[in-house]
Design a protein around this motif. Structure first.
Motif, mmCIF file in Angstrom:
data_model
loop_
_atom_site.group_PDB
_atom_site.id
_atom_site.type_symbol
_atom_site.label_atom_id
_atom_site.label_comp_id
_atom_site.label_asym_id
_atom_site.label_seq_id
_atom_site.Cartn_x
_atom_site.Cartn_y
_atom_site.Cartn_z
ATOM 1 N N GLY A 259 0.803 -1.221 0.000
ATOM 2 C CA GLY A 259 0.000 0.000 0.000
ATOM 3 C C GLY A 259 0.833 1.267 0.000
ATOM 4 N N PRO A 260 0.299 2.371 -0.532
ATOM 5 C CA PRO A 260 1.054 3.636 -0.629
ATOM 6 C C PRO A 260 0.971 4.462 0.649
ATOM 7 N N ILE A 261 1.593 3.990 1.712
ATOM 8 C CA ILE A 261 1.610 4.759 2.961
ATOM 9 C C ILE A 261 2.383 6.060 2.751
ATOM 10 N N ASP A 262 3.553 5.950 2.127
ATOM 11 C CA ASP A 262 4.352 7.127 1.766
ATOM 12 C C ASP A 262 4.723 7.006 0.284
ATOM 13 N N PRO A 263 3.888 7.525 -0.602
ATOM 14 C CA PRO A 263 4.126 7.377 -2.049
ATOM 15 C C PRO A 263 5.458 7.947 -2.513
ATOM 16 N N ASP A 264 5.982 8.949 -1.796
ATOM 17 C CA ASP A 264 7.230 9.577 -2.219
ATOM 18 C C ASP A 264 8.473 8.822 -1.752
ATOM 19 N N ALA A 265 8.279 7.781 -0.950
ATOM 20 C CA ALA A 265 9.433 7.026 -0.451
ATOM 21 C C ALA A 265 10.204 6.390 -1.599
ATOM 22 N N THR A 266 9.468 5.839 -2.562
ATOM 23 C CA THR A 266 10.072 5.253 -3.762
ATOM 24 C C THR A 266 9.162 5.596 -4.941
ATOM 25 N N THR B 274 7.211 5.920 -8.403
ATOM 26 C CA THR B 274 6.890 5.031 -9.518
ATOM 27 C C THR B 274 6.148 5.846 -10.579
ATOM 28 N N GLU B 275 5.764 5.188 -11.662
ATOM 29 C CA GLU B 275 5.000 5.877 -12.700
ATOM 30 C C GLU B 275 3.686 6.405 -12.141
ATOM 31 N N VAL B 276 3.096 5.659 -11.210
ATOM 32 C CA VAL B 276 1.831 6.075 -10.604
ATOM 33 C C VAL B 276 2.023 7.347 -9.788
ATOM 34 N N THR B 277 3.040 7.377 -8.939
ATOM 35 C CA THR B 277 3.263 8.562 -8.107
ATOM 36 C C THR B 277 3.721 9.750 -8.946
ATOM 37 N N ASP B 278 4.511 9.493 -9.963
ATOM 38 C CA ASP B 278 4.961 10.577 -10.845
ATOM 39 C C ASP B 278 3.768 11.239 -11.528
ATOM 40 N N LEU C 187 -10.552 11.953 -6.401
ATOM 41 C CA LEU C 187 -9.827 13.220 -6.307
ATOM 42 C C LEU C 187 -9.212 13.409 -4.918
ATOM 43 N N SER C 188 -9.934 13.030 -3.872
ATOM 44 C CA SER C 188 -9.388 13.192 -2.523
ATOM 45 C C SER C 188 -8.233 12.228 -2.278
ATOM 46 N N THR C 189 -8.254 11.057 -2.912
ATOM 47 C CA THR C 189 -7.134 10.126 -2.796
ATOM 48 C C THR C 189 -5.876 10.725 -3.403
ATOM 49 N N VAL C 190 -6.007 11.264 -4.604
ATOM 50 C CA VAL C 190 -4.849 11.866 -5.272
ATOM 51 C C VAL C 190 -4.354 13.087 -4.502
ATOM 52 N N GLU C 191 -5.278 13.946 -4.097
ATOM 53 C CA GLU C 191 -4.903 15.204 -3.457
ATOM 54 C C GLU C 191 -4.312 14.989 -2.066
ATOM 55 N N ARG C 192 -4.893 14.076 -1.285
ATOM 56 C CA ARG C 192 -4.517 13.983 0.124
ATOM 57 C C ARG C 192 -3.513 12.859 0.415
ATOM 58 N N ILE C 193 -3.606 11.747 -0.313
ATOM 59 C CA ILE C 193 -2.684 10.634 -0.064
ATOM 60 C C ILE C 193 -1.408 10.784 -0.878
ATOM 61 N N PHE C 194 -1.550 11.152 -2.181
ATOM 62 C CA PHE C 194 -0.382 11.206 -3.063
ATOM 63 C C PHE C 194 0.261 12.584 -3.116
ATOM 64 N N LYS C 195 -0.535 13.638 -3.229
ATOM 65 C CA LYS C 195 0.051 14.968 -3.314
ATOM 66 C C LYS C 195 0.342 15.554 -1.928
ATOM 67 N N GLY C 196 -0.654 15.525 -1.059
ATOM 68 C CA GLY C 196 -0.490 16.121 0.270
ATOM 69 C C GLY C 196 0.244 15.238 1.256
ATOM 70 N N LEU C 197 0.351 13.938 0.959
ATOM 71 C CA LEU C 197 1.057 12.980 1.833
ATOM 72 C C LEU C 197 0.553 13.061 3.274
ATOM 73 N N GLU C 198 -0.758 13.168 3.442
ATOM 74 C CA GLU C 198 -1.306 13.363 4.784
ATOM 75 C C GLU C 198 -1.068 12.163 5.695
ATOM 76 N N ILE C 199 -1.117 10.958 5.150
ATOM 77 C CA ILE C 199 -0.831 9.779 5.972
ATOM 78 C C ILE C 199 0.662 9.726 6.282
ATOM 79 N N ALA C 200 1.486 9.928 5.271
ATOM 80 C CA ALA C 200 2.943 9.867 5.448
ATOM 81 C C ALA C 200 3.436 10.890 6.466
ATOM 82 N N LYS C 201 2.772 12.053 6.516
ATOM 83 C CA LYS C 201 3.170 13.111 7.452
ATOM 84 C C LYS C 201 2.396 13.044 8.761
ATOM 85 N N ASN C 202 1.513 12.048 8.887
ATOM 86 C CA ASN C 202 0.659 11.911 10.073
ATOM 87 C C ASN C 202 -0.188 13.163 10.297
ATOM 88 N N GLU C 203 -0.786 13.650 9.199
ATOM 89 C CA GLU C 203 -1.620 14.857 9.265
ATOM 90 C C GLU C 203 -3.035 14.585 8.765
#
Length: 441
Positions: free
Chosen positions: A208-215, A217-221, A309-325
């Motif tokens: 799962g993409p807990i921190d999409p920016d950790a590694t 991929t084409e999806v995160t890019d 849209l909220s998945t892309v904005e908050r999980i992938f772009k905003g990294l809210e889970i990765a930042k614990n926000e």
């Protein structure tokens, strides 16, 4: 209205191709045609057969196809699919095995909402059934949900998981596959503050993409490269007149499917050409390897626009889970509040969707959890699908997950009652040593 017309245009094209395939198959199958030695008619029939099936599957929800399971007593036990909790956007279903004693392990499989139905996890469910009491989140196709049922975004998804976990009680072990991993983690943290007694015993997060920016991929890019305005303009449409959800804004399944296929267009083109060749030679069958795979792969479902849209904005772009926000209903969810739920992460070495590093990031977020309750497994040579449904899952990962569950299982019975306040059906067997069972291939 323009967006609704676009949705209906896509459905019209799909319907037309299905009709063309059925027509070609019918013409190529006429007895009179067989009197002509030209093989073109055989190829016409074969093309029609493959084409009609492919376009017809795009709007059909696949069956689970799980009729029975072999128990540890060596007998076949029939399986009933029972709806435990019914909600507008998704149900909690139970694979109830008849005439079988109460199982020690109660497992909730959180299936992804990422374009395919929950049946994508069929292999996972089949492999767990002999050894576990299995529950699954069965998400609904947004095109079939009336506008009157309101919105559904990642916060609503998280609250659905919270309610499902509460319903099953604290003796539950959660396995989240791919997309829902960050939200399953958030739901557990939400319960840690709001209702600690309802937390599951363990949480296994697979690819799962807990921190999409950790590694990357084409999806995160793609998620970082495209603006939210561009996504909404190019991906979101309104459901057409054919379905109950007419007017609802969605990310259409057919549009998602075109993206899936475009990622490996050469491989898919070769697969369909080979299948037409086999059909022309009479070597194809209803459940051959090609049809078994593509019947599931082509069956896509619409996602609500707000969820996508909220998945892309908050999980992938905003990294809210990765930042614990991450917040739910205005309340911040602190993942560090998880203190007694064992957490295991599983990654595939060759996963090009959720690459290694993205999922294991969950363990660093669990600052309140002792290391003894954390575990990680990196499966060598495994891709994304393999870590939850392929050979890697069956031979290596599944046994490790079951061991992890057993190591973190507490007493099931408290005061003669289970976690939902009802007497256990087979309470005499509940504390007996588990002997395992056969795994269907």
């Amino acid at each position: 209205m323009r967006l609704m017309a676009t949705y209906d245009f896509m459905e019209t094209m799909r319907n037309t191709n299905q009709w063309l395939g059925a027509t070609a198959q019918a013409v190529g199958s006429y007895p009179g045609v067989a009197m002509m030695p030209n093989p073109a008619f055989q190829w016409l029939r074969a093309w029609g057969e493959v084409t009609e099936r492919a376009f017809e599957r795009m709007v059909v929800k696949p069956d689970w196809g799980i009729g029975s399971v072999v128990g540890e007593d060596g007998r076949d036990h029939l399986v009933d699919i029972v709806t435990e909790v019914e909600r507008p956007f998704g149900n909690l279903i139970h694979f109830k095995v008849q005439s079988r004693k109460q199982m020690k392990r109660r497992v909730l499989v959180v299936s992804p909402m990422s374009g395919h139905y929950a049946t994508l996890a069929r292999s996972t469910v089949i492999s767990l059934l002999p050894d576990c009491d299995v529950y699954v989140t069965d998400w609904h196709n947004a095109r079939d949900i009336p506008l009157s049922d309101g919105k559904f975004d990642i916060e609503d998804y998280t609250l659905y998981l919270v309610d499902f976990m509460k319903h099953l009680g604290p003796n539950t072990h959660v396995i989240a596959i791919c997309q829902p991993a960050p939200l399953a983690l958030a739901a557990t943290a939400y319960l840690a503050e709001e209702d600690p007694k309802a937390q599951p015993r363990s949480l296994t997060l697979i690819g799962g993409p807990i921190d999409p920016d950790a590694t990357p991929t084409e999806v995160t890019d793609f998620g970082n490269r495209v603006t939210m305005g561009q996504l909404e303009h190019s991906m979101i449409q309104r459901v057409g007149y054919k379905y109950k959800g007419v007017g609802r804004k969605v990310y259409p399944g057919l549009l998602q499917l075109s993206s899936f296929i475009a990622m490996n267009i050469d491989r898919h083109a070769t697969a369909f050409a080979d299948q037409i060749h086999r059909a022309a030679k009479g070597e194809s069958s209803d459940h051959d390897r090609h049809n078994k795979f593509y019947d599931e792969y082509l069956a896509v479902m619409d996602m609500t626009a707000e969820f996508y849209l909220s998945t892309v904005e908050r999980i992938f772009k905003g990294l809210e889970i990765a930042k614990n926000e991450f917040t739910v209903a205005g309340k911040k969810v602190d993942i560090g509040k998880i203190t007694d739920v064992a957490v295991k992460t599983v990654e595939g070495e060759d996963d090009d969707i959720s690459a290694p590093g993205q999922c294991v990031a969950a363990l660093a977020l669990c600052t309140g959890l002792p290391d003894s309750k954390k575990a990680h497994h990196l499966e060598p040579g495994a891709g994304h699908y393999g870590i939850f449904a392929g050979k890697s899952w069956r031979t290596n990962i599944r046994p490790l997950v079951l061991d992890f569950i057993d190591q973190n299982s507490g007493p099931r019975v408290v005061g003669g009652k289970d976690s939902r306040g009802s007497r256990n059906a087979g309470e005499g067997d509940n504390d007996a040593p588990f002997k395992g069972g056969a795994v269907p291939v």
